[in-house]
Structure formats: structure tokens, C-alpha cells
Design a protein around this motif. Sequence first.
Motif, mmCIF file in Angstrom:
data_model
loop_
_atom_site.group_PDB
_atom_site.id
_atom_site.type_symbol
_atom_site.label_atom_id
_atom_site.label_comp_id
_atom_site.label_asym_id
_atom_site.label_seq_id
_atom_site.Cartn_x
_atom_site.Cartn_y
_atom_site.Cartn_z
ATOM 1 N N GLU A 78 0.108 6.062 -12.498
ATOM 2 C CA GLU A 78 0.203 7.426 -13.053
ATOM 3 C C GLU A 78 0.084 7.454 -14.570
ATOM 4 N N HIS A 97 8.127 10.725 -15.478
ATOM 5 C CA HIS A 97 7.719 11.421 -14.253
ATOM 6 C C HIS A 97 8.529 10.883 -13.084
ATOM 7 N N HIS A 99 10.697 12.310 -9.036
ATOM 8 C CA HIS A 99 10.753 13.274 -7.939
ATOM 9 C C HIS A 99 12.195 13.724 -7.701
ATOM 10 N N HIS A 160 4.991 17.906 -5.579
ATOM 11 C CA HIS A 160 5.047 16.525 -6.069
ATOM 12 C C HIS A 160 6.369 16.186 -6.771
HETATM 13 ZN ZN LIG Z 1 4.951 11.047 -8.431
#
Ligand SMILES: [Zn+2]
Length: 294
Positions: A78, A97, A99, A160
Amino acid sequence: MAFANEWQARKDICEVGRRLYDRGFAAANDGNISVRLAPERILCTPTGVSKGFLKPDDLCIVDLEGKQVAGTKKRTSEILLHLSVFKARPEIIGVLHCHPPHATAFAMVHETIPKCVLPEVEVFLGEVPIARYETPGTQTFADTVLPYVHNANTMLLANHGSVAWGNSIMQAYFNTEIIDAYCRMLILAKQLGPLKYLSEKQVGELLQFKKRLGIDDPRIHMEDCDLCGNSLFREGYDDFKTDSNAFAPPASSPNSCSGKPGQAKSSPATSSDASTEVLIKTITEQVLAALGQK
Ligand SMILES: [Zn+2]
């Protein structure tokens, strides 16, 4: 702008990784963390390693095109998402980043994050946009943050997760904690009844406080007082639209006052003024605590 010391940055990434994993913000090998060491040098997490068990030597260094220049493990898949933020905002030091479950729940149903509810959210985050869905790992996915990156420090990615950035990786981490805690409280509040929104005047005071702290917010520069009814991001930024199914927005009252935020006509002191003072004291304590963490 002070770039991160590399050894300190390696330790900070491992610490943030542990907190992410312990809080359930990054299951298994999910999530990725990066810190800018120099204008074109980014220290980042490797792919395929749990963020809960990172060691300083696991980390990779890439240039602004994502080409790996140091580290034995392969960089996160990513990295393009992180580079979108770093390229657009040269002053940004940390990007995160992950979740986080409560915030990601909003991103899964494309529910607009309500504004004008909690002082800490107004001061530290401001409006939190949700970017359209694209396949993770692609440049198209990385580009989804671009319409928002200059006017936000925390955002959600549809279906996401979240991405947050700041002038340190701890700040990006705290922004992530704040959005997930807020979304958790929203889900709890929903069981009890409709949200009660802060007034335009109360939010104007929070924005003035925010200005004094040196934290920018596009709403500080708005000419009218409709701080809560309008979204900065729903119109004119992108063609992806979120819904307000679970949380009806406050009734818009664009003519309720004139002038810039915080310049609304003053009214006699009320109990709500007193409670605003208490809240501002709380926020100040949090800022001092956050500064003490660095
Ligand atoms: Zn992700």
C-alpha cells in the motif's frame, strides 16, 4: 519542519504497530505505517508482517516513487497510498492506514460521519470525508485520497478502512484513535435516540479555539455560519456521495448568523457557555498530554 530521526522513527513505527494490533485496528498482517525521514525518503512497514510483532530492522526505506532503497523485507503493497499523501503535503511526517472496526463500519455503509457533535472531533479532526472504493494496492486506489488530502487529516476509504496523517506518526495514530472512538460512540448513541447537535455558535467557538492552537480547518475561512449543515466534501470534490441514513444531519440554518465563524452576535452567558469552557479545558489537557507524548 523537523524530519524524524531514523532510529526514533523505527521505534515509533513498532510502538504504533503494537497499539494498532492490540486495539484490533489491524487484524493479522493488515495495516501499514510510514514516516518521512527526508523530503524523498520514506521509512515504511514491510508487507506480510503483523504490525503487532514488528522489529526496527524489519522496516524498509523507499523513495517518492515507491522504489525500495533499503531494508531486507519487501515494502508494503500500500505504499502508493502513503506516497499520495506525502507528495501532496510536503510537510507531512507520518501516515497510517488501517481498518479500525467502528470507523470502517461507517465506510462499509457509506454513512456520512456527522459533524458538530463532539468537541474533540471538531478540534482535532474536523470533517472526516469518505473516499470512493477502488481496488487496494493500485495507483487508482492511491489517487482516491487526492480530492480530500489538503482539507483533512483523517479520512475513511469506502468498503476498506481509514487513513490518517500528521506532523508525527503519533499524531496520525491519535487521529485514528479519535475517529474510531467517535464512531464507536455514535453507534452506541444510535441505540438511545437521535443525536443532539452543537449549535453553530458553539462550533464557531471551537473553531476559534482550534485556530489559537494553530490547527487549520477549512471552516475557519468560511464566510457564512452554516458550519454544521453543509459538507465541504459532499459537493464539488468528487462524484462519490455518502448517505446520511443512520444519522440525519442537523437542520441547515444558513441565515441564522452572518460574518465569519465565531463572530456571531454574543449572547448572555448561559449554562452551555459554562459547559463549553469545561470542554475546552478538557481539550487543552489532551493537547498538553499529546505534546508530552512526543
Ligand atoms: Zn487496507
